[in-house]
Scaffold this motif. Structure first.
Motif, PDB file in Angstrom:
ATOM      1  N   ASP A 198       0.929  -1.221  -0.056  1.00 28.69           N
ATOM      2  CA  ASP A 198      -0.088   0.078  -0.067  1.00 28.69           C
ATOM      3  C   ASP A 198       0.853   1.262  -0.071  1.00 28.69           C
ATOM      4  O   ASP A 198       1.455   1.632   0.923  1.00 28.69           O
ATOM      5  CB  ASP A 198      -0.678  -0.083   1.309  1.00 28.69           C
ATOM      6  CG  ASP A 198      -1.816   1.307   1.375  1.00 28.69           C
ATOM      7  OD1 ASP A 198      -2.118   1.440   2.507  1.00 28.69           O
ATOM      8  OD2 ASP A 198      -1.932   1.950   0.221  1.00 28.69           O
ATOM      9  N   TRP A 199       1.131   1.792  -1.133  1.00 26.33           N
ATOM     10  CA  TRP A 199       2.027   2.913  -1.262  1.00 26.33           C
ATOM     11  C   TRP A 199       1.425   4.331  -0.876  1.00 26.33           C
ATOM     12  O   TRP A 199       2.124   5.359  -0.689  1.00 26.33           O
ATOM     13  CB  TRP A 199       2.628   2.768  -2.662  1.00 26.33           C
ATOM     14  CG  TRP A 199       3.601   1.593  -3.009  1.00 26.33           C
ATOM     15  CD1 TRP A 199       3.185   0.563  -3.747  1.00 26.33           C
ATOM     16  CD2 TRP A 199       5.055   1.591  -2.661  1.00 26.33           C
ATOM     17  NE1 TRP A 199       4.188  -0.391  -3.717  1.00 26.33           N
ATOM     18  CE2 TRP A 199       5.313   0.226  -3.036  1.00 26.33           C
ATOM     19  CE3 TRP A 199       5.954   2.389  -1.983  1.00 26.33           C
ATOM     20  CZ2 TRP A 199       6.303  -0.279  -3.000  1.00 26.33           C
ATOM     21  CZ3 TRP A 199       7.033   1.779  -1.709  1.00 26.33           C
ATOM     22  CH2 TRP A 199       7.478   0.506  -2.194  1.00 26.33           C
ATOM     23  N   SER A 200       0.203   4.283  -0.721  1.00 22.77           N
ATOM     24  CA  SER A 200      -0.618   5.352  -0.505  1.00 22.77           C
ATOM     25  C   SER A 200      -0.160   5.981   1.035  1.00 22.77           C
ATOM     26  O   SER A 200      -0.285   7.084   1.246  1.00 22.77           O
ATOM     27  CB  SER A 200      -2.053   5.520  -0.567  1.00 22.77           C
ATOM     28  OG  SER A 200      -2.592   4.482   0.671  1.00 22.77           O
ATOM     29  N   VAL A 201       0.376   5.047   1.776  1.00 21.64           N
ATOM     30  CA  VAL A 201       0.808   5.545   3.123  1.00 21.64           C
ATOM     31  C   VAL A 201       1.858   6.374   3.011  1.00 21.64           C
ATOM     32  O   VAL A 201       2.019   7.393   3.758  1.00 21.64           O
ATOM     33  CB  VAL A 201       1.356   4.090   3.996  1.00 21.64           C
ATOM     34  CG1 VAL A 201       2.532   3.603   3.213  1.00 21.64           C
ATOM     35  CG2 VAL A 201       1.478   4.792   5.231  1.00 21.64           C
ATOM     36  N   TRP A 240       1.979   8.689   0.564  1.00 25.68           N
ATOM     37  CA  TRP A 240       1.317  10.104   0.279  1.00 25.68           C
ATOM     38  C   TRP A 240       0.726  10.639   1.539  1.00 25.68           C
ATOM     39  O   TRP A 240       0.806  11.907   1.821  1.00 25.68           O
ATOM     40  CB  TRP A 240       0.507   9.787  -0.928  1.00 25.68           C
ATOM     41  CG  TRP A 240      -0.303  11.139  -1.472  1.00 25.68           C
ATOM     42  CD1 TRP A 240      -1.713  11.238  -1.016  1.00 25.68           C
ATOM     43  CD2 TRP A 240       0.198  12.198  -1.838  1.00 25.68           C
ATOM     44  NE1 TRP A 240      -1.855  12.648  -1.662  1.00 25.68           N
ATOM     45  CE2 TRP A 240      -0.744  13.210  -2.065  1.00 25.68           C
ATOM     46  CE3 TRP A 240       1.529  12.752  -2.411  1.00 25.68           C
ATOM     47  CZ2 TRP A 240      -0.482  14.388  -2.793  1.00 25.68           C
ATOM     48  CZ3 TRP A 240       1.642  13.783  -3.094  1.00 25.68           C
ATOM     49  CH2 TRP A 240       0.721  14.672  -3.295  1.00 25.68           C
ATOM     50  N   GLN A 241       0.123   9.754   2.303  1.00 27.02           N
ATOM     51  CA  GLN A 241      -0.757  10.201   3.475  1.00 27.02           C
ATOM     52  C   GLN A 241       0.342  10.737   4.594  1.00 27.02           C
ATOM     53  O   GLN A 241      -0.185  12.002   4.992  1.00 27.02           O
ATOM     54  CB  GLN A 241      -1.337   9.170   4.034  1.00 27.02           C
ATOM     55  CG  GLN A 241      -2.535   8.358   3.395  1.00 27.02           C
ATOM     56  CD  GLN A 241      -2.967   6.964   4.069  1.00 27.02           C
ATOM     57  OE1 GLN A 241      -2.375   6.887   5.113  1.00 27.02           O
ATOM     58  NE2 GLN A 241      -3.519   6.113   3.349  1.00 27.02           N
ATOM     59  N   HIS A 242       1.425  10.547   4.636  1.00 27.65           N
ATOM     60  CA  HIS A 242       2.141  11.285   5.624  1.00 27.65           C
ATOM     61  C   HIS A 242       3.403  12.321   5.054  1.00 27.65           C
ATOM     62  O   HIS A 242       4.198  12.486   5.746  1.00 27.65           O
ATOM     63  CB  HIS A 242       2.943   9.970   6.262  1.00 27.65           C
ATOM     64  CG  HIS A 242       2.084   9.212   7.014  1.00 27.65           C
ATOM     65  ND1 HIS A 242       1.379   8.162   6.615  1.00 27.65           N
ATOM     66  CD2 HIS A 242       1.634   9.480   8.406  1.00 27.65           C
ATOM     67  CE1 HIS A 242       0.785   7.406   7.660  1.00 27.65           C
ATOM     68  NE2 HIS A 242       0.806   8.172   8.504  1.00 27.65           N
ATOM     69  N   ARG A 243       2.704  12.560   3.736  1.00 31.88           N
ATOM     70  CA  ARG A 243       3.792  13.417   3.049  1.00 31.88           C
ATOM     71  C   ARG A 243       4.091  14.685   3.894  1.00 31.88           C
ATOM     72  O   ARG A 243       5.363  14.920   3.762  1.00 31.88           O
ATOM     73  CB  ARG A 243       3.341  13.885   1.616  1.00 31.88           C
ATOM     74  CG  ARG A 243       2.019  14.598   1.838  1.00 31.88           C
ATOM     75  CD  ARG A 243       1.420  14.824   0.231  1.00 31.88           C
ATOM     76  NE  ARG A 243       0.315  15.938   0.325  1.00 31.88           N
ATOM     77  CZ  ARG A 243      -0.949  15.603   0.739  1.00 31.88           C
ATOM     78  NH1 ARG A 243      -0.921  14.401   1.089  1.00 31.88           N
ATOM     79  NH2 ARG A 243      -1.889  16.308   0.771  1.00 31.88           N
ATOM     80  N   SER A 247       2.376   2.461  10.839  1.00 31.62           N
ATOM     81  CA  SER A 247       1.511   2.259   9.911  1.00 31.62           C
ATOM     82  C   SER A 247       1.528   0.508   9.560  1.00 31.62           C
ATOM     83  O   SER A 247       0.821  -0.010   8.881  1.00 31.62           O
ATOM     84  CB  SER A 247       1.723   2.907   8.830  1.00 31.62           C
ATOM     85  OG  SER A 247       2.879   2.459   8.237  1.00 31.62           O
ATOM     86  N   ARG A 250       3.515  -0.514   7.661  1.00 32.98           N
ATOM     87  CA  ARG A 250       4.049  -0.523   6.237  1.00 32.98           C
ATOM     88  C   ARG A 250       5.448  -0.396   5.967  1.00 32.98           C
ATOM     89  O   ARG A 250       5.890   0.424   5.525  1.00 32.98           O
ATOM     90  CB  ARG A 250       3.336   0.400   5.341  1.00 32.98           C
ATOM     91  CG  ARG A 250       1.723   0.323   5.475  1.00 32.98           C
ATOM     92  CD  ARG A 250       0.864  -0.184   4.374  1.00 32.98           C
ATOM     93  NE  ARG A 250       1.364  -1.522   4.238  1.00 32.98           N
ATOM     94  CZ  ARG A 250       0.488  -2.594   4.181  1.00 32.98           C
ATOM     95  NH1 ARG A 250      -0.917  -2.404   4.371  1.00 32.98           N
ATOM     96  NH2 ARG A 250       0.830  -3.540   3.917  1.00 32.98           N
ATOM     97  N   GLU A 301       7.084  -0.312   2.187  1.00 35.56           N
ATOM     98  CA  GLU A 301       6.829   1.012   1.533  1.00 35.56           C
ATOM     99  C   GLU A 301       7.538   2.070   2.148  1.00 35.56           C
ATOM    100  O   GLU A 301       8.117   2.817   1.570  1.00 35.56           O
ATOM    101  CB  GLU A 301       5.026   1.362   1.526  1.00 35.56           C
ATOM    102  CG  GLU A 301       4.472   0.248   0.820  1.00 35.56           C
ATOM    103  CD  GLU A 301       4.155  -0.975   1.760  1.00 35.56           C
ATOM    104  OE1 GLU A 301       4.766  -1.485   2.501  1.00 35.56           O
ATOM    105  OE2 GLU A 301       2.846  -1.519   1.651  1.00 35.56           O
TER     106      GLU A 301
END
Lengths: 219, 259, 221
Positions: free
Chosen positions: A4-7, A9-12, A183, A185, A188
């Motif tokens: 899940d690479w969105s993690v 972006w979420q923590h950018r 997270s 993750r 990632e």
């Protein structure tokens, strides 16, 4: 296995803040370590014997210690000895500065020493005094030799800022690993951490190459 | 008068070891050799003289394939110089080359330097290679320096070891590229003596040199180079005492050559 | 303020095992990165074009990414990708080798390229093949020229093993952290660690310097 690479972006925001701290540490350390390195180099080259010995001892000591140990030592020991507590950021900065000053002092000293004696003699027979000879003949040439090494030290410093993560300074490495822990993750976040360092560091490395080519000594 | 049949060329009766015909060499837009014709006969000492940059060294480097020519032919012992690297290697073992900068291998002793060719290229065993090397070192007068490293030898000594190294391969021709140009005046003599001795023994030699006295006394044939061409060639008596071209006269007078 | 160094003597075996791991990890990763670096350098110097590009990318990437990041990635992320779990020591070995081999490769390349072209010409004139020239003439000289840089790299290797503490390798740094935490005597413990590292590293750099002075002439062509 799902990633899940969105993690990332979420923590950018956190990552950007961490990156900013990394850059800040690098710049601030160099800002301290260059003038200090010059001072130590001058003490080593031109000071009285006890000063020379002290400066040499300082340089040899810090060049022969792992930086991570210096970071730990700086974090735990001074508060007990002096009762003063510095923030992790300040402590990290101090440790980095102590370390890089030692390397810079050696770079400056070697750069100045690499200028042949004949150059100074040629300047003196023209009637210049020692200070003028240094300023107008030695230093300009030494700068050409020093700049590439300094650039290389800069890139090493940039990477070494990651070590202050062990005392919880919120630079890029610490922030990335915190997000990983929260997270879960792992792949990632760790890959993103590597990628961000790569994005910042790769151009710097290429810049160092360019500087080394540009200032190459042809004698 | 045809250079080949000149009565002043006693060695012309011998076999043609090297024939250069219309040799052309270009570096990008710059023409280093613009059509060179020259013969080298068995036992002859051919000296190439001329100003710096006139192509003398370039011709030498083309002779053993260190550089590839862009036009013309080079024949060695009756066969065209090959282009293929493997075949060229075999040819190189029959030519010895001595460089201006000596180029001894610094990590090997004098003996090891001289034995390196026989060992690695001719695949002699260690005993045989060392025997050859010892003999060659003795020939150039440096038997006592066999176990010295190049860093411990003077320039003249290093160059003599370099000559021994080339001789150890038992070449049919020796190529000298300004062998004494990098030497102190005191040591030039010892190297030229070795070269004279070789010449007296009948070695075929092509020598690029600025040592006019050597060319005059030891050379059998002299070729004067200028901007990539031979402007005059003939026996030393002609070139040095009675040059037939303006260019040769200019060159010699610039050197302060008064005969 | 009194210092009680008994904590050191009481736990000397604990600390000594740390020193042992430090030395072991240094030597082994030093060797593996040397071999890997040599291979990488030869690929870069003499390999086909696509391989050369890949190698340059690898080398420059290792100049950009911190050792800490490589070590952490090797220990935590690599097992996820490969399905293999590695003990901390092995992960550290892998990480250090990958990172240091890039630097070793650059040292080898610089050493080889610093040998005078005239040496190659002289060897060609004797009739040697390219392979023979690299093996018998170029590499021996290049190795001598590389010594100071490799001495420096060895020093860096030993210092980098301390970073392996972050992935729980029980080397000296890690043991010191543990002991300092348990005993509440960070000054004594960390000062001791500093002295140990200094007395390992200082002779290494000095030793390489001295050795190089004696053999430098073998590389000067």
């Amino acid at each position: 296995m799902s990633f899940d690479w969105s993690v990332v972006w979420q923590h950018r925001d956190a990552l950007i803040a961490g990156t900013a701290t990394t850059i800040l540490l690098t710049v601030a350390t160099m800002a301290i370590a260059v003038p200090c390195g010059i001072i130590v180099a001058i003490l080593r080259l031109y000071g009285w014997a006890p000063m020379r010995a002290l400066a040499t001892a300082y340089v040899e000591f810090f060049r022969n210690l792992p930086l991570i140990l210096v970071v730990f030592w700086a974090f735990y020991v001074p508060p007990i000895l002096t009762g003063l507590g510095l923030s992790p950021l300040a402590t990290g900065l101090a440790a980095l500065a102590l370390n890089v000053t030692a390397y810079n002092a050696e770079t400056f000293r070697a750069g100045i020493n690499s200028i042949r004696r004949g150059q100074v003699e040629a300047a003196m027979v023209l009637g210049m005094n020692r200070v003028q000879a240094l300023r107008r003949v030695v230093v300009p040439q030494a700068v050409r030799r020093i700049l590439p090494v300094l650039a290389s030290t800069w890139v090493s410093l940039f990477k070494d800022t990651s070590l202050v993560s062990v005392i919880a300074v919120t630079e890029l490495a610490y922030v990335s690993m915190q997000i990983r822990a929260q997270s879960f993750r792992v792949l990632e976040m760790l890959t993103a951490m590597a990628a961000i360092y790569w994005l910042l560091g790769y151009p710097q490395a290429k810049l160092v190459d360019w500087i080394q080519r540009r200032f190459a000594i042809t004698e | 008068m045809n250079a080949d049949t000149s009565p002043l060329r006693p060695m012309a009766a011998g076999a043609k070891i090297i024939r250069y015909r219309g040799v052309i060499k270009r570096y990008g837009g710059f023409q280093a050799l613009g059509g060179v014709d020259l013969d080298v006969h068995a036992g002859e000492v051919v000296c190439l003289i001329g100003p710096s940059g006139s192509g003398k060294s370039t011709l030498l480097r083309c002779t053993n394939g260190l550089e590839a020519i862009d036009g013309g032919d080079i024949e060695f012992e009756g066969a065209m110089l090959p282009r293929d690297e493997r075949a060229l290697r075999a040819v190189r073992t029959r030519m010895g080359m001595v460089f201006q900068s000596f180029e001894l291998f610094p990590h090997l002793t004098a003996l090891e330097n001289v034995a390196e060719g026989p060992r690695t290229v001719l695949r002699n065993d260690l005993v045989e290679a060392n025997r050859r090397a010892t003999a060659m070192l003795a020939k150039v007068g440096l038997a006592d320096k066999a176990s010295s490293y190049p860093s411990a030898l003077s320039g003249g000594q290093q160059q003599r070891v370099a000559i021994a190294r080339a001789l150890a391969m038992e070449p049919d021709v020796m190529l000298f590229d300004e062998p004494t140009s990098a030497l102190d005046p005191e040591t030039i003599g010892e190297v030229l003596s070795v070269m004279k001795k070789l010449a007296d023994e009948g070695m075929t030699m092509v020598v690029v040199t600025h040592e006019m006295t050597f060319a005059r006394r030891v050379g059998d044939w002299v070729a004067v180079f200028d901007t990539g061409r031979i402007v005059e060639q003939g026996p030393p008596t002609q070139i040095f005492d009675a040059p037939t071209t303006e260019r040769t006269r200019d060159f010699l007078s610039h050197l302060g050559w008064t005969g | 303020m009194d210092f009680d160094f008994a904590v050191i003597t009481d736990h000397w075996r604990f600390l000594a095992s740390g020193v042992g791991i430090t030395l072991l990890l240094s030597v082994v990763s030093g060797l593996t990165s040397l071999v890997a670096g040599l291979v990488v350098a030869l690929l870069r110097l003499y390999g086909p074009r696509p391989l050369r590009v890949a190698v340059v990318l690898y080398i420059d990437s290792m100049r950009a990414i911190p050792v800490l990041v490589v070590l952490v990635w090797s220990f935590f992320a690599l097992p996820i990708l490969t399905g293999l779990t590695m003990p901390p020591f092995v992960a550290a070995l892998v990480g250090l080798t990958v990172h240091l081999a890039a630097y070793a490769a650059e040292i080898v390349r610089a050493g080889v390229e610093s040998v005078r072209p005239g040496q190659t010409r002289a060897a060609l004139a004797l009739g040697m093949s390219r392979a023979q020239i690299v093996r018998r003439i170029i590499l021996p000289q290049a190795i001598v020229r590389m010594l100071p840089a490799f001495g420096s790299l060895l020093s860096i290797t030993i210092k980098d093993t301390a970073i392996a503490s972050v992935i729980a390798v029980p080397e000296l740094m890690r043991q010191s952290e543990t002991l300092a935490g348990q005993s509440f005597q960070p000054i004594e413990v960390y000062t001791f660690a500093m002295l140990v590292y200094f007395f390992i590293l200082f002779p290494v750099t000095r030793g390489v310097d001295i050795f190089y002075q004696r053999v430098a002439h073998l590389g000067r062509s």
